[in-house]
Motif scaffolding. Structure first.
Motif, mmCIF file in Angstrom:
data_model
loop_
_atom_site.group_PDB
_atom_site.id
_atom_site.type_symbol
_atom_site.label_atom_id
_atom_site.label_comp_id
_atom_site.label_asym_id
_atom_site.label_seq_id
_atom_site.Cartn_x
_atom_site.Cartn_y
_atom_site.Cartn_z
ATOM 1 N N LYS A 1 0.986 -1.411 -0.065
ATOM 2 C CA LYS A 1 -0.065 0.007 0.168
ATOM 3 C C LYS A 1 0.820 1.179 0.079
ATOM 4 C CE LYS A 1 -2.979 2.385 2.911
ATOM 5 N NZ LYS A 1 -4.192 2.395 4.310
ATOM 6 N N VAL A 2 0.747 2.187 -0.958
ATOM 7 C CA VAL A 2 1.501 3.219 -0.997
ATOM 8 C C VAL A 2 0.527 4.429 -1.695
ATOM 9 C CG1 VAL A 2 2.343 2.550 -3.339
ATOM 10 C CG2 VAL A 2 3.536 4.433 -2.059
ATOM 11 N N ARG B 1 4.473 5.192 2.259
ATOM 12 C CA ARG B 1 4.604 3.778 2.057
ATOM 13 C C ARG B 1 4.007 3.463 3.410
ATOM 14 N NH1 ARG B 1 10.394 2.015 -0.538
ATOM 15 N NH2 ARG B 1 9.866 2.579 -2.488
ATOM 16 N N PHE B 2 3.270 2.156 3.565
ATOM 17 C CA PHE B 2 2.662 1.566 4.468
ATOM 18 C C PHE B 2 3.096 0.231 4.767
ATOM 19 C CE2 PHE B 2 0.022 4.964 3.218
ATOM 20 C CZ PHE B 2 -0.440 5.591 4.303
ATOM 21 N N HIS C 1 -2.451 3.855 10.029
ATOM 22 C CA HIS C 1 -1.638 2.836 9.888
ATOM 23 C C HIS C 1 0.102 3.113 9.868
ATOM 24 C CE1 HIS C 1 -5.543 1.368 8.829
ATOM 25 N NE2 HIS C 1 -4.947 0.055 8.892
ATOM 26 N N GLU C 2 0.801 2.163 10.076
ATOM 27 C CA GLU C 2 2.242 2.467 10.298
ATOM 28 C C GLU C 2 2.768 2.742 8.981
ATOM 29 O OE1 GLU C 2 4.839 -0.422 12.898
ATOM 30 O OE2 GLU C 2 4.832 -1.135 10.871
ATOM 31 N N LEU C 3 3.761 3.773 8.831
ATOM 32 C CA LEU C 3 4.113 4.452 7.762
ATOM 33 C C LEU C 3 5.452 4.985 7.512
ATOM 34 C CD1 LEU C 3 4.088 7.677 8.168
ATOM 35 C CD2 LEU C 3 1.534 7.296 7.915
ATOM 36 N N SER C 4 5.915 5.090 6.516
ATOM 37 C CA SER C 4 7.175 5.659 6.127
ATOM 38 C C SER C 4 6.832 6.725 5.026
ATOM 39 C CB SER C 4 8.269 4.806 5.664
ATOM 40 O OG SER C 4 9.473 5.590 5.326
ATOM 41 N N SER C 5 7.041 8.052 5.269
ATOM 42 C CA SER C 5 6.496 8.890 4.488
ATOM 43 C C SER C 5 7.724 9.877 3.977
ATOM 44 C CB SER C 5 5.616 10.140 5.389
ATOM 45 O OG SER C 5 5.153 10.806 4.044
#
Length: 315
Positions: free
Chosen positions: A173-174, A190-191, A217-221
């Motif tokens: 999921k992005v 990104r998740f 939700h856990e993410l990197s942005s």
């Protein structure tokens, strides 16, 4: 203001934030007005993805906004310096982007939509800024330097290109690469696939429930915004940030973790003046993502893939 002349801008233009602060602040409010119009008509999508703008070949666009049984769009054309509106029923209209107050921009935009038969029922108050002066009452922000706005868009073109390339390597999921008008930043997220603890909120003039949805939700942005450096900055963060995140060794020269912003920052000028700007930005995006994914124990094998995996079949 010392910006490069129109038509002579390099691929990585030189635009100091201090040279266009007044225009930036006015444009920020204008994008909020247009973004809120999109938000009024588009159904909710994960993490407010339906409210954003997108980098276009001319500037920033809403893309197609559903309206009744048709659609319309709004675009900031920073090349011809106009706001343009198009409707699926054939209607078109626009006006010149020029020095004008937020109040006048709001009135002119809503009048234009009215002439095209489009209602624009928005809450006319900005978000994520303090003070939040209602759009019809904001006569302070009234600057517009067309050269600076065009150079900012050209900065966004580079960020959009490289972040889009980076996005293509993720099959989980992005988000799209999109422009959030609340903070005036281009972002891609990104998740991991796991839920996150409720976000505490705290953004000025923005309900905490908005942040709870955005960070559910856990993410990197990662992204780019016209702040954080003399000429703006690329940024990257994780939510929730795993233990050791701020100490993770990021490879890109010039990048560092900012205690002030609680994220990694790569000043735009560090990329622009590098011998290979693309390489520096790619290293920044990849290594800051790895900080989140490795320390957060993401299932990288399942979430990542080579975007060239079918290239041999397409030749």
């Amino acid at each position: 203001m010392g910006a490069e002349p129109r038509g002579a801008a390099s691929a990585w233009p030189d635009l100091r934030v201090a040279d266009w602060t007044d225009t930036r602040n006015t444009l920020h409010m204008w994008t909020q007005i247009v973004g809120k119009i999109r938000m009024a008509h588009a159904p909710l999508v994960n993490h407010w993805w339906q409210v954003t703008l997108y980098v276009s070949p001319r500037g920033l666009t809403t893309s197609s906004i559903p309206y009744g049984t048709g659609a319309f769009d709004i675009e900031f054309d920073f090349v011809d310096r106009r706001l343009e509106v198009r409707s699926s029923d054939g209607g078109t209209g626009g006006f010149a982007l020029r020095p004008m107050s937020v109040a006048d921009f709001y009135a002119e935009t809503t009048a234009l939509l009215g002439r095209l038969g489009v209602e624009a029922p928005i809450r006319p108050v900005p978000n994520e800024v303090d003070p939040a002066v209602p759009f019809p009452d904001d006569h302070e922000h009234a600057s517009y330097d067309g050269e600076a706005a065009e150079l900012f868009w050209r900065q966004l073109l580079q960020a959009n290109r490289l972040i889009g390339e980076f996005r293509s390597r993720f099959v989980g999921k992005v988000s799209p690469v999109h422009f959030f008008w609340g903070a005036m930043d281009l972002a891609c997220t990104r998740f991991s696939g796991r839920p996150a603890p409720p976000h505490p909120g705290g953004a000025p003039n923005c309900g905490d429930w908005v942040m709870v949805e955005g960070y559910s939700h856990e993410l990197s942005s990662c992204g780019f915004w016209p702040g954080g450096g003399a000429e703006g900055a690329f940024y990257a963060y994780a939510y929730p940030a795993p233990d050791g995140f701020s100490e993770y060794p990021v490879e890109a020269e010039g990048a560092a973790f900012s205690p002030e912003f609680q994220q990694f920052v790569l000043p735009y000028e560090a990329a622009r003046t590098a011998s290979d700007p693309d390489r520096v930005v790619r290293e920044f995006l990849q290594s800051t993502y790895e900080a989140a994914a490795e320390l957060g124990k993401w299932d990288r094998t399942a979430l990542e893939a080579d975007p060239e995996r079918w290239r041999h079949r397409m030749a």
